[in-house]
Design a protein around this motif. Structure first.
Motif, PDB file in Angstrom:
ATOM      1  N   THR A  91      59.382  32.296  65.142  1.00  0.00           N
ATOM      2  CA  THR A  91      58.556  31.809  64.039  1.00  0.00           C
ATOM      3  C   THR A  91      57.244  32.593  63.967  1.00  0.00           C
ATOM      4  O   THR A  91      56.743  32.891  62.887  1.00  0.00           O
ATOM      5  CB  THR A  91      58.302  30.293  64.188  1.00  0.00           C
ATOM      6  N   GLU A 103      65.406  25.839  61.865  1.00  0.00           N
ATOM      7  CA  GLU A 103      65.045  25.113  63.079  1.00  0.00           C
ATOM      8  C   GLU A 103      65.384  23.648  62.943  1.00  0.00           C
ATOM      9  O   GLU A 103      65.482  23.119  61.853  1.00  0.00           O
ATOM     10  CB  GLU A 103      63.549  25.252  63.338  1.00  0.00           C
ATOM     11  N   GLU A 109      65.950  32.827  60.250  1.00  0.00           N
ATOM     12  CA  GLU A 109      65.714  32.490  61.660  1.00  0.00           C
ATOM     13  C   GLU A 109      66.750  31.482  62.118  1.00  0.00           C
ATOM     14  O   GLU A 109      66.937  30.453  61.501  1.00  0.00           O
ATOM     15  CB  GLU A 109      64.308  31.899  61.854  1.00  0.00           C
TER      16      GLU A 109
END
Ligand SMILES: Nc1nc2c(ncn2[C@@H]2O[C@H](COP(=O)(O)OP(=O)(O)OP(=O)(O)O)[C@@H](O)[C@H]2O)c(=O)[nH]1
Ligand SMILES: [Zn+2]
Length: 391
Positions: A55, A76, A135
């Motif tokens: 992050t 996430e 991510e």
């Protein structure tokens, strides 16, 4: 959490709801600025163990001054039932945010389903960005995330997997990489390093030069080809990250192959194998070679252990195809893609392959590939038997 974000609209989520994009800023780009139809958008997957600095890297990218238009998808898992994801699109250095809410659930399915939906939604806004950065959660198998680009045909025409960046925590890297899993399974950290095209050794402020050397050597022994960068607070030149461009990398594979260090001969370790075989393979034979390795898993090494391939990359020459062809595989999925580069008449056609995984034997793999090109059945059957798959 994304520092660049300004507003969070909390909403109770129904578990069955599909993720939706809620635009905060409705400013439109001029139509003529948009990439034309047929222009594919590169997706870079950012992976790395819990807390490694993924992050931080995305925040850095989103706040750094650059003229790139980047969409970021955070994958996430937060606390509680509702999971909020932010998505930011940076336009010419100017940021605006949109919120993307993802359904909670089991890690694997959620990453896959929601990740796909997120990108599909994003693609409806095609033209607003040039890159997508995704991510993954710290414990996710990035292979599963990368897989979605292969399985979704519709998406496949809009985006392509440009590469995988793995962030390694300097302080805990060795510990994570050497963690033993039951049943001899490969631990997550090693899997993530093995898959990477770029490895960011982050938080170098926390370790000594000696510890850094050790970590660098360990990372290199797992992945002989990936580019290793050392960072603090994940800050690095964006240029390298956003122009990963696997095609260019593979077209220069020959020089790279010469620099791959010899793999250590430790049994359970992950190694990088590279080899070159001149000639042209029939496409169907190449498919059999890859499928035996990735799907059937029936190719064994000298100790009768099954070879386990995590990542496969290569530049190959197919019979009747004037263009060079790129092969890319992540776990069980793979893809052949014709490049725009033709084989020159005066140069010999050749095949260069890179395989990263466990129990890999270079000589056997090379022999198998020679058999694939020359169609020598005897050579081929010497190394595996069809009903001897090991799972
Ligand atoms: N000392 C030091 N701390 C860092 C560095 N980079 C990141 N951190 C800190 O490490 C912590 C975790 O960073 P994140 O970027 O959230 O890590 P992550 O990989 O996104 O974490 P998860 O999403 O939870 O897996 C934060 O407190 C960061 O401030 C660095 O280079 N040095
Ligand atoms: Zn994170």
């Amino acid at each position: 959490m994304l520092r660049a974000a300004v507003t969070v609209e909390e909403e109770e989520e129904d578990a069955e709801d599909c993720p939706v994009l809620v635009p905060i800023d409705t400013k439109q780009r001029a139509d003529e600025d948009r990439p034309g139809p047929g222009v594919k958008i590169p997706v870079t997957i950012i992976t790395g163990y819990l807390g490694a600095g993924k992050t931080t890297l995305l925040n850095y990218i989103l706040t750094e001054q650059h003229s790139k238009r980047i969409a970021v998808i955070l994958n996430e898992f937060g606390e509680g039932s509702a999971v909020e994801k932010s998505l930011a699109v940076s336009q010419g250095g100017e940021l605006y945010e949109e919120w993307l809410e993802l359904r909670n659930g089991c890690l694997c399915c959620s990453v896959k389903d929601n990740g796909l939906k997120a990108i599909e939604n994003l693609m409806q806004k095609k033209g607003k960005f040039d890159y997508i950065l995704l991510e993954t959660t710290g414990l996710a198998d990035p292979g599963a995330v990368a897989s979605m680009f292969w399985v979704d045909a519709e998406l496949g025409s809009d985006i392509y997997l440009d590469g995988i960046v793995t962030v390694v925590d300097s302080k805990y890297g060795i510990k994570h990489l050497t963690e033993e899993k039951p049943d001899g399974l490969i631990n997550e950290a090693t899997r993530q390093v093995a898959l990477a095209d770029i490895i960011l050794i982050n938080k170098t402020d926390l370790i000594s030069e000696e510890e850094l050397n050790k970590l660098r050597t360990t990372v290199r022994s797992i992945n002989g080809l990936g580019k290793i960068l050392e960072t603090q607070r994940s800050s690095l030149s964006l240029f390298g990250l956003l122009t990963l461009n696997l095609k260019v990398t593979l077209l220069s594979l020959q020089t790279k192959l010469q620099h791959v260090p010899a793999a250590p001969h430790l049994d359970q370790s992950i190694v990088t194998i590279t080899f070159e075989v001149p000639g042209n393979a029939k496409e169907e034979n190449l498919n059999v070679f890859i499928q035996n390795l990735l799907w059937e898993k029936n190719v064994r090494n000298q100790d009768e252990h099954c070879m386990e391939v995590i990542r496969l990359k290569g530049l190959v020459s197919l019979r009747d195809k004037p263009q060079q062809v790129i092969v890319q595989g992540v776990h069980e999925l793979y893809d052949l893609e014709e490049t725009s580069v033709s084989w020159k008449d005066d140069t010999e056609r050749t095949n260069r392959l890179v395989l990263i995984g466990r129990n890999l034997d270079k000589d056997i793999l090379k022999q198998l590939f020679i058999a694939t090109v020359t169609e020598t059945k005897k050579l081929w059957t010497a190394h595996f038997t069809e009903d001897q798959a090991c799972l």
